[in-house]
Write an enzyme that holds these catalytic residues in place. Structure first.
Site, PDB file in Angstrom:
ATOM      1  N   LYS A   1      11.639 -15.108 -11.577  1.00 17.01           N
ATOM      2  CA  LYS A   1      11.353 -13.891 -12.498  1.00 17.01           C
ATOM      3  C   LYS A   1      10.322 -14.435 -13.693  1.00 17.01           C
ATOM      4  O   LYS A   1       9.323 -13.603 -13.572  1.00 17.01           O
ATOM      5  CB  LYS A   1      12.607 -13.463 -13.489  1.00 17.01           C
ATOM      6  CG  LYS A   1      13.721 -12.839 -12.823  1.00 17.01           C
ATOM      7  CD  LYS A   1      13.352 -11.284 -12.243  1.00 17.01           C
ATOM      8  CE  LYS A   1      12.748 -11.346 -10.907  1.00 17.01           C
ATOM      9  NZ  LYS A   1      13.681 -11.291  -9.896  1.00 17.01           N
TER      10      LYS A   1
ATOM     11  N   GLU B   1       6.639 -14.820 -11.597  1.00 16.17           N
ATOM     12  CA  GLU B   1       6.038 -13.712 -10.952  1.00 16.17           C
ATOM     13  C   GLU B   1       5.509 -12.498 -12.075  1.00 16.17           C
ATOM     14  O   GLU B   1       4.564 -11.834 -11.783  1.00 16.17           O
ATOM     15  CB  GLU B   1       6.874 -12.886  -9.870  1.00 16.17           C
ATOM     16  CG  GLU B   1       8.003 -12.236 -10.489  1.00 16.17           C
ATOM     17  CD  GLU B   1       8.930 -11.414  -9.375  1.00 16.17           C
ATOM     18  OE1 GLU B   1       8.258 -10.985  -8.335  1.00 16.17           O
ATOM     19  OE2 GLU B   1      10.079 -11.448  -9.659  1.00 16.17           O
TER      20      GLU B   1
ATOM     21  N   ARG C   1       3.596  -0.019  -5.081  1.00 12.93           N
ATOM     22  CA  ARG C   1       3.380  -0.647  -3.736  1.00 12.93           C
ATOM     23  C   ARG C   1       2.109  -1.294  -3.548  1.00 12.93           C
ATOM     24  O   ARG C   1       1.821  -2.216  -2.521  1.00 12.93           O
ATOM     25  CB  ARG C   1       3.489   0.378  -2.644  1.00 12.93           C
ATOM     26  CG  ARG C   1       4.731   1.331  -2.592  1.00 12.93           C
ATOM     27  CD  ARG C   1       4.678   2.099  -1.560  1.00 12.93           C
ATOM     28  NE  ARG C   1       4.729   1.487  -0.404  1.00 12.93           N
ATOM     29  CZ  ARG C   1       5.743   1.293   0.295  1.00 12.93           C
ATOM     30  NH1 ARG C   1       6.866   1.537  -0.129  1.00 12.93           N
ATOM     31  NH2 ARG C   1       5.640   0.740   1.544  1.00 12.93           N
TER      32      ARG C   1
ATOM     33  N   CYS D   1       0.948  -1.240   0.013  1.00 15.07           N
ATOM     34  CA  CYS D   1      -0.202  -0.046   0.064  1.00 15.07           C
ATOM     35  C   CYS D   1       0.913   0.979  -0.089  1.00 15.07           C
ATOM     36  O   CYS D   1       1.836   1.302   0.647  1.00 15.07           O
ATOM     37  CB  CYS D   1      -0.657   0.259   1.428  1.00 15.07           C
ATOM     38  SG  CYS D   1      -2.050  -1.252   1.316  1.00 15.07           S
TER      39      CYS D   1
END
Ligand code: M6R
Length: 612
Positions: A489, A492, A27, A2
């Site tokens: 990598k 994700e 974020r 967040c």
């Protein structure tokens, strides 16, 4: 996780908040929202999805408020939706809050508040939090700051919060515990954010809030107290952050920019520390505890994700060059498994963000047992950098793409420098080998530059495998952690299932997966396990697996066996991960782009994992 942003001053707040949210979107991007004070009313605008959705919602409107708060969410309590988006407000709609973190006792508080007749519109812990503050304020007839302060002594969990009120319209209250918060100081104005990226274009003077501090901010004044209302001294820091470093600079994605930045970021990481001609290696941040590190009987490394992979490479380097036993631990396991840590033990914590909750908790645990903690951290002023005894910054510049790339290579660079310094002091390597490795390390940026030239070839290979459902990544020795990193990598950002394995372990199970549809990426550069990995490639080929091999320039053997080869320049095997990881970063990037995935903001992820 967040992102929070706040502004109080003389300028219209909304554009500042919106721009800040775009900078903080890495974020979390489940929803975005702002709260403004329009005349005497709280205007709360929020929307599920990315900041661009919030922007669409507001594009025909203008707002005059010069105070406001904004939030970009990574969902914890309650699914991503409009109603669960922040800011949340109190039941009387006089208070608005943005929150990064988790209130662990929100269930009990909610029950208590419901019994008093309060009703809730969302599923979030944050709405409970602001209602709790509202209740304390009303029951005890307190100012906003006193109500917040008392509430903070009763909540359990982590938070970075900013609160505004219609009743005290010229004030923001901000507080943190376990989640980051920076306050930017302007002229009769203040900026509040999760990190400095929304602040840097307005001011370079900042205060990093400490845990359990509360800031009472008006246009002309900033007062910081603790939860017992004791005034706190605040140190003003100068930001060393360039605006260009948080912009894409012509690249389609931050991840691609960060991959291509690596020759420079690795050089920046060595700058002023390494001088191969003179045989000098200086790590200014590791001074007072240098002897303890050199004479360590054992080193424990804690980290998560990619940083944990860097730790695994370090295990090979430290054991090989320094002859010190190393344990590499997932911070999340270490913190809960009653590890044996004694007074004076050495722990190295690795983290790009410096805010990862599990790594922070692991450090606190080891520190409480008397361990000496070294940090290998990228974000200057971050929580981890401040709670470690000593450490070395990566100086890689801000990493914004969620998939870590340049931080990984900078971590390897720092860890190699630490290992070389210890090895030289202990005499576990000869002077000539030490000198040779310093030269090799100094040459790494140029080698990474050469490895990046494989981009077109990697793109071509990516187009052949973009629809694969699974991938195997295999490596041995120093390249085993690189296999893990390559697989992470790909997973994700492209959402293809991938596993990394030590190549020799394949025959103990994963070999059963191999058929003509299974792409197998071998990291097979020339090193002490070369002959062994050549045999492993043959084992895969005889089962019709499709082999993509990362090889050393000039290799003539593996190209005859593999379906595709990508060359990287030769270097010492201890440094090879710095080079061999480059084509794997590019492979995951191109496959993800070809699959239409959002490379910089992959689903369900966030850059900074501040919840456990
Ligand atoms: O900021 P940290 O290095 O502590 O973060 C650790 C992991 O969350 C991070 O490396 C994560 O695995 C990355 N998304 C990997 O690309």
């Amino acid at each position: 996780m967040c992102g929070i942003v706040g502004y109080i001053g003389g300028k219209p707040a909304f554009p500042i908040l919106l721009k800040g949210l775009k900078r903080l979107e890495y974020r979390g991007y489940d929803s975005a929202g702002v709260a403004l004070l329009e005349s005497t009313n709280l205007e709360v605008l929020k929307k599920k999805g990315k900041v661009s959705e919030l922007e669409k919602l507001t594009e025909t409107k203008t707002y005059s408020s010069t105070i406001g708060i904004g939030h970009t969410r990574w969902a914890t309590h309650g699914e991503p939706s409009d109603k669960n988006a922040h800011p949340h407000y109190s039941s009387d709609q006089k208070l608005a809050i943005i929150h990064n973190g988790i209130i662990e006792n929100y269930g009990a508080l909610k029950t208590e508040l419901s019994e008093k007749g309060y009703e809730f519109r969302s599923d979030t812990d944050t709405e409970v939090f602001i209602t709790f503050i509202e209740d304390i304020k009303k029951t005890l007839d307190l100012t906003l700051e006193d109500a917040v302060r008392i509430a903070l002594t009763k909540v359990v969990g982590a938070y970075a919060i900013v609160i505004m009120s219609t009743e005290e319209p010229d004030k923001l209250i901000a507080a943190r515990k376990g989640s980051p918060m920076v306050i930017g100081l302007g002229k009769n104005e203040y900026y509040i954010a999760s990190d400095a990226s929304p602040i840097v274009e307005y001011t370079n003077e900042v205060i990093y809030m400490e845990d359990e501090q509360i800031a009472i901010i008006t246009r002309n004044d900033l007062t910081i107290v603790d939860t017992k209302d004791v005034p706190q001294k605040a140190e003003i820091h100068k930001l060393d952050l360039k605006l260009e470093s948080i912009e894409k600079g012509g690249y389609e994605h931050f991840m691609l920019k960060e991959i291509f930045e690596q020759p420079r970021s690795i050089a920046d990481c060595m700058r002023g520390r390494l001088n191969a001609t003179e045989g000098l290696l200086t790590l200014g941040g590791i001074r007072n505890y240098s002897e303890a590190l050199t004479n360590a009987e054992k080193i424990v490394i804690v980290a998560c994700g990619t940083s944990w992979h860097a730790g695994l490479v370090a295990e090979y380097i430290f054991e090989d060059l320094c002859r010190i036993p190393v344990e590499v631990e997932y911070a999340s396991e270490f913190r809960y498994r009653n590890p044996v840590i004694r007074e004076g033990d050495i722990l190295i914590a690795i983290s790009q963000s410096g805010e990862t909750a599990d790594t922070l908790a692991a450090i606190e645990l080891a520190k409480s047992k008397g361990a000496i903690i070294f940090g290998v951290v990228n974000t200057v002023g971050s929580s981890i950098s401040r709670i470690t005894h000593e450490g070395a910054y990566l100086h890689a510049g801000p990493e914004i793409g969620v998939a870590s790339t340049k931080a990984f290579t900078a971590q390897l660079t720092i860890l190699a420098m630490i290992a070389l310094r210890i090895a030289s002091k202990k005499g576990t390597i000869s002077e000539s080998k030490y000198r040779e490795l310093l030269v090799d390390l100094e040459n790494i940026p140029a080698k990474v530059e050469t490895a990046l030239k494989s981009d077109d070839k990697v793109k071509e290979i990516s187009s052949l495998f973009k629809d694969a459902r699974n991938f195997l990544y295999l490596g041995r020795g120093y390249n085993f952690p690189v296999a893990l990193e390559g697989a992470l990598k790909l997973k994700e950002i492209s959402y293809i299932h991938a596993e990394g394995y030590p190549a020799a372990e394949m025959k103990h199970g994963p070999i059963a997966l191999i058929d003509e549809n299974m792409p197998v990426v071998f990291i097979a550069t020339r090193d002490s396990s070369y002959d062994k990995i050549v045999s492993n490639i043959q084992e895969v080929k005889s089962r019709k697996g499709k082999v993509i091999a990362i090889v050393t320039e000039g290799d003539v053997l593996i190209p005859k066996m593999a379906d595709h080869t990508i060359e990287v320049p030769a270097t010492h095997e201890a440094l090879m991960p710095l080079v061999s990881v480059i084509p794997l970063q590019l492979l995951s990037y191109h496959i993800a782009v070809m699959r239409g995935a959002n490379v910089d903001q992959p689903r369900n992820l966030a850059k900074s994992v501040t919840v456990e």
